[in-house]
Design a protein around this motif. Structure first.
Motif, PDB file in Angstrom:
ATOM      1  N   VAL A  29      -3.763 -13.108 -37.968  1.00 28.83           N
ATOM      2  CA  VAL A  29      -4.130 -13.869 -39.163  1.00 28.83           C
ATOM      3  C   VAL A  29      -5.225 -13.098 -39.867  1.00 28.83           C
ATOM      4  N   VAL A  30      -5.003 -12.737 -41.116  1.00 34.01           N
ATOM      5  CA  VAL A  30      -5.932 -11.870 -41.837  1.00 34.01           C
ATOM      6  C   VAL A  30      -6.223 -12.438 -43.218  1.00 34.01           C
ATOM      7  N   THR A  31      -7.284 -11.938 -43.800  1.00 35.79           N
ATOM      8  CA  THR A  31      -7.505 -12.105 -45.230  1.00 35.79           C
ATOM      9  C   THR A  31      -6.827 -10.905 -45.881  1.00 35.79           C
ATOM     10  N   PRO A  32      -5.733 -11.114 -46.597  1.00 33.58           N
ATOM     11  CA  PRO A  32      -4.902  -9.989 -47.024  1.00 33.58           C
ATOM     12  C   PRO A  32      -5.622  -9.065 -48.003  1.00 33.58           C
ATOM     13  N   ALA A  33      -6.326  -8.069 -47.441  1.00 31.84           N
ATOM     14  CA  ALA A  33      -7.045  -7.124 -48.284  1.00 31.84           C
ATOM     15  C   ALA A  33      -6.685  -5.696 -47.925  1.00 31.84           C
ATOM     16  N   PHE A  34      -5.731  -5.515 -46.999  1.00 33.27           N
ATOM     17  CA  PHE A  34      -5.332  -4.163 -46.623  1.00 33.27           C
ATOM     18  C   PHE A  34      -3.852  -4.179 -46.297  1.00 33.27           C
TER      19      PHE A  34
ATOM     20  N   PRO B 229       5.973 -26.519 -58.100  1.00 30.33           N
ATOM     21  CA  PRO B 229       6.924 -25.421 -58.303  1.00 30.33           C
ATOM     22  C   PRO B 229       6.220 -24.118 -58.667  1.00 30.33           C
ATOM     23  N   LEU B 230       6.760 -23.009 -58.179  1.00 32.53           N
ATOM     24  CA  LEU B 230       6.240 -21.713 -58.575  1.00 32.53           C
ATOM     25  C   LEU B 230       6.611 -21.428 -60.022  1.00 32.53           C
ATOM     26  N   PRO B 231       5.728 -20.782 -60.771  1.00 35.80           N
ATOM     27  CA  PRO B 231       6.041 -20.499 -62.176  1.00 35.80           C
ATOM     28  C   PRO B 231       7.104 -19.413 -62.294  1.00 35.80           C
ATOM     29  N   VAL B 232       7.819 -19.421 -63.392  1.00 36.87           N
ATOM     30  CA  VAL B 232       8.794 -18.384 -63.707  1.00 36.87           C
ATOM     31  C   VAL B 232       8.163 -17.428 -64.709  1.00 36.87           C
ATOM     32  N   GLY B 233       8.342 -16.120 -64.472  1.00 37.83           N
ATOM     33  CA  GLY B 233       7.834 -15.137 -65.405  1.00 37.83           C
ATOM     34  C   GLY B 233       6.376 -14.778 -65.222  1.00 37.83           C
ATOM     35  N   GLN B 234       5.735 -15.266 -64.147  1.00 40.14           N
ATOM     36  CA  GLN B 234       4.336 -14.959 -63.880  1.00 40.14           C
ATOM     37  C   GLN B 234       4.200 -14.411 -62.459  1.00 40.14           C
ATOM     38  N   TRP B 235       3.256 -13.478 -62.278  1.00 37.93           N
ATOM     39  CA  TRP B 235       3.000 -12.964 -60.940  1.00 37.93           C
ATOM     40  C   TRP B 235       2.357 -14.027 -60.063  1.00 37.93           C
ATOM     41  N   VAL B 236       2.829 -14.111 -58.835  1.00 37.19           N
ATOM     42  CA  VAL B 236       2.322 -15.075 -57.860  1.00 37.19           C
ATOM     43  C   VAL B 236       2.092 -14.340 -56.542  1.00 37.19           C
ATOM     44  N   ASP B 237       0.954 -14.622 -55.915  1.00 39.28           N
ATOM     45  CA  ASP B 237       0.654 -14.084 -54.588  1.00 39.28           C
ATOM     46  C   ASP B 237       0.825 -15.193 -53.558  1.00 39.28           C
ATOM     47  N   LEU B 238       1.713 -14.964 -52.606  1.00 40.38           N
ATOM     48  CA  LEU B 238       2.018 -15.946 -51.570  1.00 40.38           C
ATOM     49  C   LEU B 238       1.655 -15.367 -50.213  1.00 40.38           C
ATOM     50  N   ALA B 239       1.245 -16.235 -49.306  1.00 39.05           N
ATOM     51  CA  ALA B 239       0.956 -15.814 -47.938  1.00 39.05           C
ATOM     52  C   ALA B 239       1.285 -16.950 -46.987  1.00 39.05           C
TER      53      ALA B 239
ATOM     54  N   ALA C 297      -1.273 -23.529 -33.150  1.00 43.17           N
ATOM     55  CA  ALA C 297      -0.672 -24.757 -33.667  1.00 43.17           C
ATOM     56  C   ALA C 297      -0.798 -24.891 -35.175  1.00 43.17           C
ATOM     57  N   VAL C 298      -1.494 -23.970 -35.816  1.00 43.48           N
ATOM     58  CA  VAL C 298      -1.787 -24.111 -37.243  1.00 43.48           C
ATOM     59  C   VAL C 298      -0.969 -23.112 -38.054  1.00 43.48           C
ATOM     60  N   GLY C 299      -0.238 -23.632 -39.000  1.00 43.01           N
ATOM     61  CA  GLY C 299       0.477 -22.811 -39.962  1.00 43.01           C
ATOM     62  C   GLY C 299       0.008 -23.163 -41.355  1.00 43.01           C
ATOM     63  N   THR C 300      -0.198 -22.144 -42.204  1.00 42.41           N
ATOM     64  CA  THR C 300      -0.739 -22.389 -43.533  1.00 42.41           C
ATOM     65  C   THR C 300       0.060 -21.590 -44.562  1.00 42.41           C
ATOM     66  N   LEU C 301       0.319 -22.230 -45.686  1.00 42.07           N
ATOM     67  CA  LEU C 301       0.972 -21.597 -46.829  1.00 42.07           C
ATOM     68  C   LEU C 301      -0.040 -21.502 -47.961  1.00 42.07           C
ATOM     69  N   TYR C 302      -0.196 -20.287 -48.492  1.00 47.05           N
ATOM     70  CA  TYR C 302      -1.126 -20.053 -49.591  1.00 47.05           C
ATOM     71  C   TYR C 302      -0.355 -19.661 -50.847  1.00 47.05           C
ATOM     72  N   VAL C 303      -0.820 -20.156 -51.988  1.00 46.74           N
ATOM     73  CA  VAL C 303      -0.308 -19.736 -53.291  1.00 46.74           C
ATOM     74  C   VAL C 303      -1.500 -19.308 -54.131  1.00 46.74           C
TER      75      VAL C 303
ATOM     76  N   VAL D 110       3.270 -11.665 -49.881  1.00 44.45           N
ATOM     77  CA  VAL D 110       4.220 -11.153 -50.851  1.00 44.45           C
ATOM     78  C   VAL D 110       3.705 -11.415 -52.260  1.00 44.45           C
ATOM     79  N   ARG D 111       3.906 -10.430 -53.112  1.00 44.77           N
ATOM     80  CA  ARG D 111       3.577 -10.585 -54.533  1.00 44.77           C
ATOM     81  C   ARG D 111       4.889 -10.496 -55.293  1.00 44.77           C
ATOM     82  N   LEU D 112       5.165 -11.524 -56.113  1.00 41.33           N
ATOM     83  CA  LEU D 112       6.442 -11.533 -56.827  1.00 41.33           C
ATOM     84  C   LEU D 112       6.316 -12.215 -58.180  1.00 41.33           C
TER      85      LEU D 112
END
Length: 819
Positions: free
Chosen positions: A309-314, A238-248, A254-260, A184-186
């Motif tokens: 699980v992908v490298t989000p490029a598509f 904390p995520l910034p306010v007023g700036q674009w952030v890419d989250l995944a 057994a592995v879960g990962t959060l990317y910012v 997600v991009r927000l």
């Protein structure tokens, strides 16, 4: 006796105080034991003042405009730029407004206990603000509402306003997936605690979500067992306010990962759940929570779902939303599957209330939906929030003399009667049986209090509307049907039943409360006085079998259970009620406030867990326990002393250092010592007069308890009520030394006697150990203990034991396995 002007003023203002001073003489049933006002008992330096003073600092600093923000916004008034408190009391949370009621009660207690003008000034400001909001609602009675606002599309994407807008995703979006990537991009407009970026689920028990902020940073969680069963991946920034952030978020075995922004923000290598475990969730949303938390306020640029699980490029191969629309509510899916989403535009402007007197931090909608049996989390305990506001207002009136507060509360009571007074009993019973949605706190209590304060019998009739018929009948008959019930949804109901007993004389209400107390205290209580697992009452006599890692002993439940004990004592003075009160106060309640200073965070607990190697979490702005935590630490003096209805007996229930001004008798009683860090206390009398002094003999000190009067040992005869009595004509300078020697002892779990806790006098001791399995102790821990280097500490088998009330975040064990 020298009584300060402040205490005279406070006593005059509080003379009508119903919950703390006692019911008026016109009550159908008079109390045998009557509490003194908070203004008549002053705490002396001790661990209790250390905890209290930290909460008072928070009360002084926290802005009144923040407490009023949600109310003003709902009433269409200027919020003056103030943000709401946050947490469950955020701008759109379905429980918003409850924390403000607790805050009012805290201020009223703080003023009564200290006389500091800052508390009275802030209290009066908040009450005046609430009156303005109520007047604004009154002006809109019967007015129609308006439709929701249209979606806001820009070249950047879809802007979710945070006022009820969200995106609904297709039912089967994640069904059956065992591997997953969501990107997600927000751009956040506002950082709202627990606002969901996405949430897939069937309710609060089964869901998978990513929140923009859990109080620290973003958090992903998936569960099939409610919040206590969540498998989490948490970020720490904390995520910034007023700036674009890419989250995944990726799930791969057994592995879960959060990317910012492409960097790993958190990882969990012990995941066992995947979307396939959620079944077929239909509450699939961007920007909305299963729990009714604040809606997301952000611009969404892209949202993609992948079955790998992908490298989000598509584009996502399950769903891909680029938010390139310019109008309308449809959101095109570019994955090729044509799974278009839809923008839900919110409720728009709410209609005016149905009757004058309405006051809440949201429109009347939730109350209407409850009458239609709408369930949680679509609605969230509207009468619970109503109770907190009314309780705060009545405390502002009875403890701080604010007449406007009674006017506002009376209007609310009249509005409540207008909604409930005409409903059939069967409909009310079905409403109150709803899990959490039907939770109403102590509404029956405040309505009975309004009856006592105004003489209007309508309020007593309305109090009876809150009879929870099935449970009331069971408890009155001695039938234990508590297993599986939400603990704190039901405990406050019995506070109301006690008040209904006092106002109506109907004995079934008191019988039900007394039986309920025994069902909980004798059969469902942990060594520190707490009860419940995952907020739920578990099976009778199952203690060991109900202990889990983090979700035992909700603080709200303890807050209300000691109130039940206190209310029962009023009509049957017996030490067993105060034994429980002491156990819970000295352990769970004291431990619930962290030993650290903060002017912007109450630093109180939600749970005070008892599992192996657990840690306490402190904070909780806006939660239920955050609210009761404000009150817990500003009323420590409320049950130290009671008097008889005839004013000829003084009960000394607790040994907390304090000074009592017994105004009606012209006496001052000063209690010195360092309880619970010391096992001796001394009472000193100023003034003269005849009365019976009744001192509680703790159940843990029956064999060694002694009293000394002016240096002469007294023959201690313990009455059937568990109190030792000295009856005499007292003179200034009389001194009574009370000794209640602390001894080490164990308390065994009812269902597993080898699982034990170690106690020293009233104080539960915890083993400081980071191991996460049950701690083994070989032999007898009582005879094997050696004193530690600091008071109240011991070492058993090489493991240090310290008082439960020491409040930090270190790992501990409340129970050990004796081998």
């Amino acid at each position: 006796m020298n009584v300060s002007r402040r205490h005279l003023l406070q006593f005059g203002a509080a003379a009508a105080a119903l919950p703390l001073i006692g019911p008026p003489e016109k009550a159908a049933v008079a109390r045998q034991a009557v509490p003194f006002g908070l203004d008549q008992v002053t705490l002396r330096p001790s661990v209790f003042t250390e905890k209290r003073d930290r909460m008072l600092a928070y009360a002084r600093a926290y802005p009144a405009d923040r407490i009023l923000s949600n109310f003003r916004a709902a009433a269409g008034l200027d919020t003056r730029g103030a943000q709401p408190p946050g947490g469950w009391d955020d701008a759109t949370g379905n429980l918003r407004g409850h924390y403000s009621g607790h805050f009012l009660s805290m201020l009223a207690q703080a003023w009564a206990g200290t006389g500091e003008q800052v508390f009275k000034t802030k209290l009066d400001t908040i009450v005046a603000g609430l009156k303005e909001c109520q007047d604004a609602w009154n002006a809109r009675v019967g007015q129609p509402g308006s439709g929701g606002s249209a979606p806001t599309w820009t070249s950047d994407g879809l802007t979710l306003t945070g006022d009820g807008q969200y995106v609904g995703l297709p039912d089967a979006t994640i069904d059956g997936l065992t591997r997953l990537t969501i990107t997600v991009r927000l751009r956040l407009t506002e950082r709202r605690t627990w606002a969901r970026i996405f949430d897939f689920g069937t309710g609060t028990s089964v869901n998978m979500f990513l929140t923009a902020d859990d109080g620290t940073g973003p958090r992903f969680a998936i569960t099939t067992g409610g919040s206590g069963g969540e498998q989490r991946i948490a970020g720490t920034t904390p995520l910034p306010v007023g700036q674009w952030v890419d989250l995944a978020v990726t799930l791969d075995g057994a592995v879960g990962t959060l990317y910012v922004n492409g960097a790993v923000a958190g990882r969990n290598t012990a995941m066992t759940l995947s979307p396939a475990n959620l079944g077929a969730p239909k509450n699939n949303w961007i920007g909305r929570s299963q729990y009714g938390d604040a809606y997301l306020a952000a611009t969404i640029g892209e949202f993609h779902v992948y079955d790998r699980v992908v490298t989000p490029a598509f584009s996502g191969n399950v769903a891909a939303y680029r938010f390139e629309e310019t109008s309308g509510t449809a959101v095109h899916d570019s994955s090729g599957r044509a799974w278009d989403a839809a923008v839900v535009t919110g409720q728009g402007g709410a209609p005016g209330p149905s009757h004058a007197g309405f006051l809440a931090a949201y429109p009347e909608t939730q109350f209407i939906q409850l009458e239609q049996y709408v369930t949680y989390p679509a609605i969230w305990a509207p009468y619970y929030t109503c109770h907190k506001i009314m309780r705060g207002l009545l405390d502002a009136h009875t403890l701080a003399g604010n007449a406007t507060a009674l006017t506002v509360a009376r209007g609310m009571g009249e509005w409540v009667h207008s909604r409930l007074g005409h409903l059939p009993r069967a409909q009310l019973d079905r409403m109150w049986a709803l899990y959490i949605a039907g939770e109403y706190g102590g509404m029956n209590e405040v309505m009975a209090d309004l009856h006592a304060l105004t003489g209007d019998v309508t309020f007593l009739d309305t109090a009876r509307c809150f009879d929870n018929t099935a449970l009331l009948a069971d408890t009155a008959a001695g039938v234990d049907s508590l297993d599986g019930r939400h603990a704190n949804q039901h405990i406050p109901q019995f506070l109301g039943y006690l008040r209904l007993f006092e106002e109506s004389g109907e004995t079934r209400y008191r019988t039900a409360a007394a039986n309920f107390f025994d069902m909980v205290v004798q059969h469902r209580t942990y060594a520190h006085g707490g009860t419940g697992q995952g907020e739920i009452f578990r099976q009778r006599d199952v203690i060991a079998g109900s202990i889990v890692n983090t979700t035992n002993a909700e603080t709200c439940a303890a807050y209300n259970m000691i109130k039940v004990a206190r209310g029962l004592f009023f009509h049957a003075p017996d030490a067993r009620y105060m034994d429980y009160y002491e156990k819970t106060l000295v352990n769970q309640i004291l431990a619930s406030r962290r030993d650290a200073d903060s002017a912007d965070d109450p630093l109180v607990t939600y749970m005070v867990p008892v599992g192996p190697g657990v840690r306490r979490g402190y904070g909780n702005i806006g939660t239920c326990c955050g609210g009761t935590g404000l009150e817990n630490h500003t009323k420590y003096q409320d049950s130290i002393y009671f008097r008889s209805a005839a004013d000829d007996t003084l009960y000394v229930n607790l040994f907390i250092p304090s000074t009592l001004r017994w105004v009606s008798r012209g006496l001052t009683i000063t209690q010195t010592g360092d309880y619970p860090r010391s096992d001796v206390s001394t009472l000193s009398v100023t003034g003269s007069g005849r009365f019976d002094l009744r001192v509680r003999v703790p159940s843990w000190a029956r064999a060694t308890f002694t009293l000394t009067l002016n240096g002469s040992p007294q023959t201690t005869s313990i009455g059937p009520d568990g109190y030792a009595v000295i009856a005499r004509t007292w003179q200034s300078g009389d001194r009574v030394e009370i000794r209640f020697p602390f001894r080490l002892r164990v308390e065994a779990a009812l269902d597993s006697p080898s699982l034990q806790s170690l106690l020293y006098g009233p104080v539960a001791l915890i083993a400081k150990s980071t191991r996460t399995d049950t701690l083994p102790i070989t032999g007898d821990p009582v005879t094997g203990a050696t004193p530690g280097s600091r008071p109240m500490t011991f070492t058993v088998g090489g493991v240090p034991f310290e008082p439960f009330y020491q409040a930090d975040t270190a790992a501990y064990h409340a129970y050990f396995r004796r081998t």
